[in-house]
Design an enzyme around this catalytic site. Structure first.
Site, PDB file in Angstrom:
ATOM      1  CB  THR A  71     -41.384 -47.788  20.955  1.00 33.85           C
ATOM      2  OG1 THR A  71     -40.037 -47.523  20.556  1.00 33.85           O
ATOM      3  CG2 THR A  71     -41.399 -48.295  22.378  1.00 33.85           C
ATOM      4  CD  GLU A  91     -51.480 -51.395  25.050  1.00 34.63           C
ATOM      5  OE1 GLU A  91     -52.507 -50.933  24.521  1.00 34.63           O
ATOM      6  OE2 GLU A  91     -51.493 -52.004  26.135  1.00 34.63           O
ATOM      7  CB  SER A 130     -49.388 -50.841  12.443  1.00 32.65           C
ATOM      8  OG  SER A 130     -48.389 -51.780  12.115  1.00 32.65           O
TER       9      SER A 130
HETATM   10  P1  NAD Z   1     -45.401 -49.834  12.902  1.00 28.18           P
HETATM   11  O1  NAD Z   1     -46.215 -51.024  13.263  1.00 28.18           O
HETATM   12  O2  NAD Z   1     -45.116 -49.574  11.481  1.00 28.18           O
HETATM   13  O3  NAD Z   1     -43.970 -49.897  13.635  1.00 28.18           O
HETATM   14  C1  NAD Z   1     -43.883 -50.074  15.031  1.00 28.18           C
HETATM   15  C2  NAD Z   1     -42.529 -50.684  15.374  1.00 28.18           C
HETATM   16  O4  NAD Z   1     -42.450 -52.022  14.854  1.00 28.18           O
HETATM   17  C3  NAD Z   1     -41.339 -49.933  14.795  1.00 28.18           C
HETATM   18  O5  NAD Z   1     -40.301 -49.910  15.757  1.00 28.18           O
HETATM   19  C4  NAD Z   1     -40.953 -50.794  13.602  1.00 28.18           C
HETATM   20  O6  NAD Z   1     -39.599 -50.648  13.227  1.00 28.18           O
HETATM   21  C5  NAD Z   1     -41.214 -52.182  14.158  1.00 28.18           C
HETATM   22  N1  NAD Z   1     -41.405 -53.244  13.146  1.00 28.18           N
HETATM   23  C6  NAD Z   1     -41.705 -53.111  11.845  1.00 28.18           C
HETATM   24  N2  NAD Z   1     -41.808 -54.334  11.270  1.00 28.18           N
HETATM   25  C7  NAD Z   1     -41.578 -55.246  12.244  1.00 28.18           C
HETATM   26  C8  NAD Z   1     -41.552 -56.675  12.286  1.00 28.18           C
HETATM   27  N3  NAD Z   1     -41.810 -57.417  11.206  1.00 28.18           N
HETATM   28  N4  NAD Z   1     -41.275 -57.274  13.466  1.00 28.18           N
HETATM   29  C9  NAD Z   1     -41.029 -56.555  14.575  1.00 28.18           C
HETATM   30  N5  NAD Z   1     -41.050 -55.197  14.601  1.00 28.18           N
HETATM   31  C10 NAD Z   1     -41.321 -54.552  13.453  1.00 28.18           C
HETATM   32  O7  NAD Z   1     -46.143 -48.576  13.595  1.00 28.18           O
HETATM   33  P2  NAD Z   1     -45.812 -47.039  13.449  1.00 28.18           P
HETATM   34  O8  NAD Z   1     -46.174 -46.602  12.076  1.00 28.18           O
HETATM   35  O9  NAD Z   1     -44.460 -46.757  13.979  1.00 28.18           O
HETATM   36  O10 NAD Z   1     -46.856 -46.435  14.515  1.00 28.18           O
HETATM   37  C11 NAD Z   1     -48.187 -46.106  14.196  1.00 28.18           C
HETATM   38  C12 NAD Z   1     -49.128 -47.182  14.661  1.00 28.18           C
HETATM   39  O11 NAD Z   1     -48.969 -47.416  16.061  1.00 28.18           O
HETATM   40  C13 NAD Z   1     -50.586 -46.765  14.491  1.00 28.18           C
HETATM   41  O12 NAD Z   1     -51.335 -47.854  14.022  1.00 28.18           O
HETATM   42  C14 NAD Z   1     -51.021 -46.395  15.899  1.00 28.18           C
HETATM   43  O13 NAD Z   1     -52.398 -46.479  16.141  1.00 28.18           O
HETATM   44  C15 NAD Z   1     -50.234 -47.393  16.712  1.00 28.18           C
HETATM   45  N6  NAD Z   1     -50.097 -46.959  18.099  1.00 28.18           N
HETATM   46  C16 NAD Z   1     -50.805 -47.617  19.072  1.00 28.18           C
HETATM   47  C17 NAD Z   1     -50.744 -47.176  20.388  1.00 28.18           C
HETATM   48  C18 NAD Z   1     -51.518 -47.849  21.494  1.00 28.18           C
HETATM   49  O14 NAD Z   1     -51.183 -47.624  22.657  1.00 28.18           O
HETATM   50  N7  NAD Z   1     -52.514 -48.645  21.194  1.00 28.18           N
HETATM   51  C19 NAD Z   1     -49.963 -46.072  20.705  1.00 28.18           C
HETATM   52  C20 NAD Z   1     -49.250 -45.438  19.691  1.00 28.18           C
HETATM   53  C21 NAD Z   1     -49.319 -45.892  18.382  1.00 28.18           C
END
Ligand code: NAD
Length: 477
Positions: free
Chosen positions: A151, A250, A231
């Protein structure tokens, strides 16, 4: 407000574990220590998987699952202020936003409890074709073996609840890795679930290194499905890494609010402000581009700037009067400010805001933003409100559809035919008329296509389906 830092363990099959290695969380508003969370080692991951697979999950009846979810909802309601304070201390989100988030999470738990009681079987009569037989085909759903969930930070509680509550309703055990920026809210929520009666092996919630824990988790053959919110970049990376597994992604958005000439300018200004600035603009469905038709541009802009000036003050996140708190950390605020300056360099004008102090970025309205400015071509995850002129609805639809995202959109108009055209033609998972793009019920299908996701939906009902397999069986009739 004074704050005593929280030092929490990770939870493996309901048991607290610690390795001596921890991850610290700091309050984005002033850099003070919010707390720390224990990181796990590879042996703990294996224990979590073994415990989940060894647990006789069939023993949890629909009634049991309902009762756990209802009790969790009641516990969360009784601890709403504590959770809201923690969300604010982890994210810098305004306390009013944090409180609102806890109420959304309660809705998710209540809906999941309700759905846990609903039978999901279907029956088909087989004598409906010339070749038919006197039989009936029945369907029933059973939980997947094991779920891995990851998440993001932006809704530290609700994103976690949206993974866990439907999984509990479905009866599927989960391994969950929350955001490294907001682990404490997630760990506290795990405690609520255990207290509500969730058997330990049904949930392990932990922090760990990407290479040592997270990648092994999503590639483990015993994990049947992976559900990720975050992301685009990391989501696509997960899709490449996790191999032959059912996947829910998502991902990011870049949602438009389209304002047509016949729109009520006051309503348009209110939706633009709510969509752009709520949750410090850190929602996947936040308004990221305000596309305004020429004939209403002036009236809309004047009202939008005035409303923002009067009502969307930013500052101390713990002050109940603050509407907009910080973004998640200072580097993120600096990057957003850089994008604003780059757009100004291309001819855009700042009409309101633009200032930054640490992780606090003022709600910022920018006019005449060129379509190829980085600020609008990429997802800018913060309280930025770029206004872009459009000729008409066709122009807006073409512009949105030419980009990579497909999550959500909003249109402000009183013309039904134009509203319906937007609903049909925008390549987005959700289109809302005279509402912000992000409006939804926690129960209804939600999710995007193209770079915003694979089209596999969340929302309680769809997520329960995702966490189950469907079987058919037939009998002579
Ligand atoms: P992020 O992608 O940086 O991190 C999300 C999760 O992935 C974190 O728990 C992180 O520790 C983990 N992660 C990081 N590198 C990884 C890897 N190599 N392998 C597996 N997991 C890894 O996102 P964020 O900055 O926490 O959140 C913001 C993003 O989330 C924005 O782009 C936003 O639009 C998106 N988002 C989408 C939805 C949706 O429902 N579509 C909802 C909320 C947020």
């Amino acid at each position: 407000m004074s704050w005593s830092p929280l030092h929490l363990p990770s939870y493996i099959a309901g048991q607290p574990v610690a390795t001596g290695r921890t991850l610290e969380v700091h309050y984005p508003w002033d850099g003070s220590l919010t707390g720390s969370a224990a990181l796990i080692g590879p042996e703990h991951l294996d224990q979590a998987i073994t415990a989940a697979l060894g647990f006789p999950k069939e023993a949890l009846t629909r009634r049991d699952r309902h009762d756990i979810l209802r009790k969790a909802a009641a516990l969360l309601a009784s601890r709403r202020d504590e959770f809201a304070a923690l969300i604010t201390r982890e994210t810098g989100l305004a306390i009013r936003e944090a409180k609102y988030e806890t109420t959304r999470s309660s809705d998710v738990l209540e809906f999941a409890a309700m759905e846990a009681l609903r039978d999901d079987g279907r029956i088909f009569s087989c004598d409906i074709t010339p070749n038919g037989r006197s039989r009936k085909i029945f369907t029933s759903r059973y939980p997947v073996q094991l779920v891995a969930a990851i998440t993001p930070f932006n809704h530290p509680l609700n994103q976690v609840v949206h993974k866990l509550a439907p999984a509990i309703a479905a009866g599927a055990p989960v391994l969950l890795k929350p955001s490294d920026r907001t682990p404490l809210t997630a760990l506290k929520f795990a405690e609520v679930l255990y207290e509500a009666g969730l058997p330990g092996p049904m949930l392990s919630l932990f922090l760990g290194d990407i290479g040592g824990i997270v990648t092994p988790m999503i590639t483990d053959d015993r994990v049947e499905i992976v559900t990720f919110t975050g992301s685009v970049e990391i989501g696509k990376n997960i899709a490449r890494t996790c191999g032959y597994k059912r996947l829910c992604l998502e991902l990011g958005g870049n949602s438009p609010l389209i304002v047509l000439n016949d729109a009520d300018p006051d309503l348009a200004a209110k939706l633009a402000a709510e969509g752009s600035f709520r949750n410090s603009g850190q929602r996947c469905t936040a308004v990221k581009r305000i596309l305004v038709q020429d004939g209403i541009l002036e009236a809309f802009t004047e009202r939008f700037v005035a409303l923002t000036r009067e009502q969307y003050g930013c500052g101390d996140p713990e002050d109940p009067a603050t509407m907009v708190g910080t973004v998640v950390h200072e580097p993120s605020a600096m990057e957003l400010q850089r994008r604003v300056e780059a757009a100004v360099g291309m001819g855009a004008k700042i009409l309101h805001g633009g200032g930054r102090r640490g992780a606090l970025l003022e709600p910022t309205i920018i006019a005449d933003v060129p379509r190829d400015a980085e600020m609008v071509a990429l997802e800018s995850f913060g309280p930025l409100a770029p206004i872009l002129p459009i000729r008409d609805l066709d122009d807006a639809i073409r512009y949105y559809n030419s980009g990579p995202f497909g999550l959500s959109g909003g249109i402000v108009t009183n013309d039904l035919s134009l509203a319906l055209k937007a609903c049909k033609e925008l390549k987005a998972g959700t289109t809302n008329v005279n509402e912000v793009p992000g409006y939804r019920l926690e129960l209804t299908p939600f999710g995007g296509t193209r770079d915003s996701g694979l089209g596999v939906k969340e929302g309680v009902i769809e997520a329960i389906k995702f966490f189950t397999h469907e079987k058919t069986w037939s009998l002579p009739w």
